[in-house]
Design a protein around this motif. Sequence first.
Motif, PDB file in Angstrom:
ATOM      1  N   MET A  34       0.836  -1.174   0.000  1.00 34.12           N
ATOM      2  CA  MET A  34       0.000   0.000   0.000  1.00 34.12           C
ATOM      3  C   MET A  34       0.887   1.245   0.000  1.00 34.12           C
ATOM      4  SD  MET A  34      -2.783   1.142   2.860  1.00 34.12           S
ATOM      5  CE  MET A  34      -4.359   0.948   2.084  1.00 34.12           C
ATOM      6  N   GLU A  35       0.555   2.216  -0.800  1.00 35.61           N
ATOM      7  CA  GLU A  35       1.280   3.481  -0.843  1.00 35.61           C
ATOM      8  C   GLU A  35       0.629   4.478   0.105  1.00 35.61           C
ATOM      9  OE1 GLU A  35       4.046   4.713  -2.549  1.00 35.61           O
ATOM     10  OE2 GLU A  35       4.394   2.579  -2.871  1.00 35.61           O
ATOM     11  N   PHE A  36       1.462   5.172   0.851  1.00 40.16           N
ATOM     12  CA  PHE A  36       0.986   6.180   1.792  1.00 40.16           C
ATOM     13  C   PHE A  36       1.454   7.552   1.335  1.00 40.16           C
ATOM     14  CE2 PHE A  36       1.663   2.324   4.419  1.00 40.16           C
ATOM     15  CZ  PHE A  36       0.350   2.122   4.821  1.00 40.16           C
ATOM     16  N   GLU A  37       0.694   8.583   1.711  1.00 38.98           N
ATOM     17  CA  GLU A  37       1.110   9.956   1.438  1.00 38.98           C
ATOM     18  C   GLU A  37       2.348  10.265   2.245  1.00 38.98           C
ATOM     19  OE1 GLU A  37      -1.460  13.495   1.438  1.00 38.98           O
ATOM     20  OE2 GLU A  37      -3.111  12.052   1.390  1.00 38.98           O
ATOM     21  N   LYS A  38       3.266  11.016   1.632  1.00 36.18           N
ATOM     22  CA  LYS A  38       4.499  11.344   2.323  1.00 36.18           C
ATOM     23  C   LYS A  38       4.849  12.804   2.055  1.00 36.18           C
ATOM     24  CE  LYS A  38       7.862   8.385   2.136  1.00 36.18           C
ATOM     25  NZ  LYS A  38       8.992   7.567   1.726  1.00 36.18           N
ATOM     26  N   ASP A  39       5.264  13.498   3.107  1.00 34.79           N
ATOM     27  CA  ASP A  39       5.810  14.841   2.970  1.00 34.79           C
ATOM     28  C   ASP A  39       7.312  14.746   3.173  1.00 34.79           C
ATOM     29  OD1 ASP A  39       3.413  16.281   2.572  1.00 34.79           O
ATOM     30  OD2 ASP A  39       3.030  16.320   4.723  1.00 34.79           O
ATOM     31  N   ARG A  40       8.064  15.464   2.330  1.00 35.58           N
ATOM     32  CA  ARG A  40       9.525  15.531   2.473  1.00 35.58           C
ATOM     33  C   ARG A  40       9.874  16.955   2.836  1.00 35.58           C
ATOM     34  NH1 ARG A  40      13.280  12.118  -0.955  1.00 35.58           N
ATOM     35  NH2 ARG A  40      13.924  11.727   1.163  1.00 35.58           N
ATOM     36  N   ILE A  41      10.583  17.105   3.942  1.00 33.28           N
ATOM     37  CA  ILE A  41      10.947  18.424   4.423  1.00 33.28           C
ATOM     38  C   ILE A  41      12.469  18.493   4.475  1.00 33.28           C
ATOM     39  CG2 ILE A  41      10.756  20.052   6.342  1.00 33.28           C
ATOM     40  CD1 ILE A  41       8.164  18.432   7.101  1.00 33.28           C
ATOM     41  N   PRO A  42      13.063  19.316   3.594  1.00 36.70           N
ATOM     42  CA  PRO A  42      14.524  19.440   3.636  1.00 36.70           C
ATOM     43  C   PRO A  42      14.970  20.220   4.870  1.00 36.70           C
ATOM     44  CG  PRO A  42      13.591  20.830   1.906  1.00 36.70           C
ATOM     45  CD  PRO A  42      12.460  20.081   2.531  1.00 36.70           C
ATOM     46  N   THR A  43      16.084  19.797   5.448  1.00 36.42           N
ATOM     47  CA  THR A  43      16.704  20.522   6.548  1.00 36.42           C
ATOM     48  C   THR A  43      18.127  20.876   6.118  1.00 36.42           C
ATOM     49  OG1 THR A  43      17.686  18.612   7.657  1.00 36.42           O
ATOM     50  CG2 THR A  43      15.386  19.104   8.174  1.00 36.42           C
ATOM     51  N   ASN A  44      18.850  21.559   6.964  1.00 32.16           N
ATOM     52  CA  ASN A  44      20.226  21.917   6.628  1.00 32.16           C
ATOM     53  C   ASN A  44      21.119  20.704   6.464  1.00 32.16           C
ATOM     54  OD1 ASN A  44      19.652  24.625   6.643  1.00 32.16           O
ATOM     55  ND2 ASN A  44      20.237  24.907   8.773  1.00 32.16           N
ATOM     56  N   SER A  45      20.820  19.633   7.199  1.00 33.73           N
ATOM     57  CA  SER A  45      21.717  18.478   7.183  1.00 33.73           C
ATOM     58  C   SER A  45      21.133  17.235   6.527  1.00 33.73           C
ATOM     59  CB  SER A  45      22.131  18.125   8.615  1.00 33.73           C
ATOM     60  OG  SER A  45      20.995  17.781   9.367  1.00 33.73           O
ATOM     61  N   SER A  46      19.826  17.176   6.328  1.00 28.52           N
ATOM     62  CA  SER A  46      19.207  15.946   5.831  1.00 28.52           C
ATOM     63  C   SER A  46      17.790  16.263   5.351  1.00 28.52           C
ATOM     64  CB  SER A  46      19.175  14.904   6.951  1.00 28.52           C
ATOM     65  OG  SER A  46      18.725  13.672   6.461  1.00 28.52           O
ATOM     66  N   THR A  47      16.960  15.259   5.313  1.00 30.43           N
ATOM     67  CA  THR A  47      15.554  15.410   4.944  1.00 30.43           C
ATOM     68  C   THR A  47      14.715  14.685   5.982  1.00 30.43           C
ATOM     69  OG1 THR A  47      16.105  15.462   2.600  1.00 30.43           O
ATOM     70  CG2 THR A  47      13.835  14.958   3.149  1.00 30.43           C
ATOM     71  N   ILE A  48      13.583  15.271   6.350  1.00 30.37           N
ATOM     72  CA  ILE A  48      12.623  14.612   7.226  1.00 30.37           C
ATOM     73  C   ILE A  48      11.504  14.094   6.332  1.00 30.37           C
ATOM     74  CG2 ILE A  48      10.968  14.875   9.113  1.00 30.37           C
ATOM     75  CD1 ILE A  48      12.658  17.310  10.041  1.00 30.37           C
ATOM     76  N   ASP A  49      11.248  12.797   6.397  1.00 29.60           N
ATOM     77  CA  ASP A  49      10.122  12.193   5.674  1.00 29.60           C
ATOM     78  C   ASP A  49       9.028  11.904   6.688  1.00 29.60           C
ATOM     79  OD1 ASP A  49      11.395  12.143   3.195  1.00 29.60           O
ATOM     80  OD2 ASP A  49      12.317  10.192   3.607  1.00 29.60           O
ATOM     81  N   ILE A  50       7.854  12.467   6.464  1.00 28.16           N
ATOM     82  CA  ILE A  50       6.700  12.212   7.324  1.00 28.16           C
ATOM     83  C   ILE A  50       5.684  11.455   6.488  1.00 28.16           C
ATOM     84  CG2 ILE A  50       4.883  13.199   8.762  1.00 28.16           C
ATOM     85  CD1 ILE A  50       6.699  15.673   9.105  1.00 28.16           C
ATOM     86  N   THR A  51       5.441  10.207   6.867  1.00 25.81           N
ATOM     87  CA  THR A  51       4.509   9.361   6.138  1.00 25.81           C
ATOM     88  C   THR A  51       3.197   9.307   6.904  1.00 25.81           C
ATOM     89  OG1 THR A  51       6.348   8.033   5.322  1.00 25.81           O
ATOM     90  CG2 THR A  51       4.149   7.055   5.160  1.00 25.81           C
TER      91      THR A  51
END
Length: 148
Positions: free
Chosen positions: A1-18
Motif C-alpha cells: 500500500m502506498e501512503f502519502e508522504k511529505d519531504r521536508i529538507p533541513t540543513n543536514s538531511s531530509t525529514i520524511d513524514i509518512t
Amino acid sequence: MEFEKDRIPTNSSTIDITFIGHGTLMIKYDNTIIHVDPWSKLADYSNLPAADLILITHEHPDHLDTSAIKMLHKGTCQIICTRSCFGKLNKITDKLHVLKNGDTLVADAALGFRPAILYPYHFGKTDTSRLTTLLRDSEIDVRIRNMS
C-alpha cells in the motif's frame, strides 16, 4: 500500500513524514525511524521499518495497538507513552518513558525541529501556558486553539 508522504529538507538531511492514516505517522530523519500511534488496521507493519522510537499518545485501541507495537519494536527501541498506557506496554519492553503532567517533551521536540508554527492539539486539560512560556524566546509561533 502506498501512503502519502511529505519531504521536508533541513540543513543536514531530509525529514520524511509518512501519513499512514487517522493519528498514525511514520517519521524518518537520517537513519532514525519514529512511529506515532501505530495501528494494525491501517498498515502491514511487517513491510515497514522497525522503530527506533515509538510515541503512544493515549490508551484508545486506535492509538495503542500492542500487535503493531510488537512488530515494530526492536531491542534498542524506546517507547514514550502516558501513564494510562503503561500497564499494557510494560509487558512488551522495559524501555518506557512515561510522560507526566508538566513534562516538557513537546517544547523540547519543537526546539529540536524548529517549525515556523506549532499547533498543539489533543491537549485535554493540560495547561498550555507552560508550553507557550517554554517557547516564548524561540521564533516558533505557538497557536493554541479553543478545543471545546
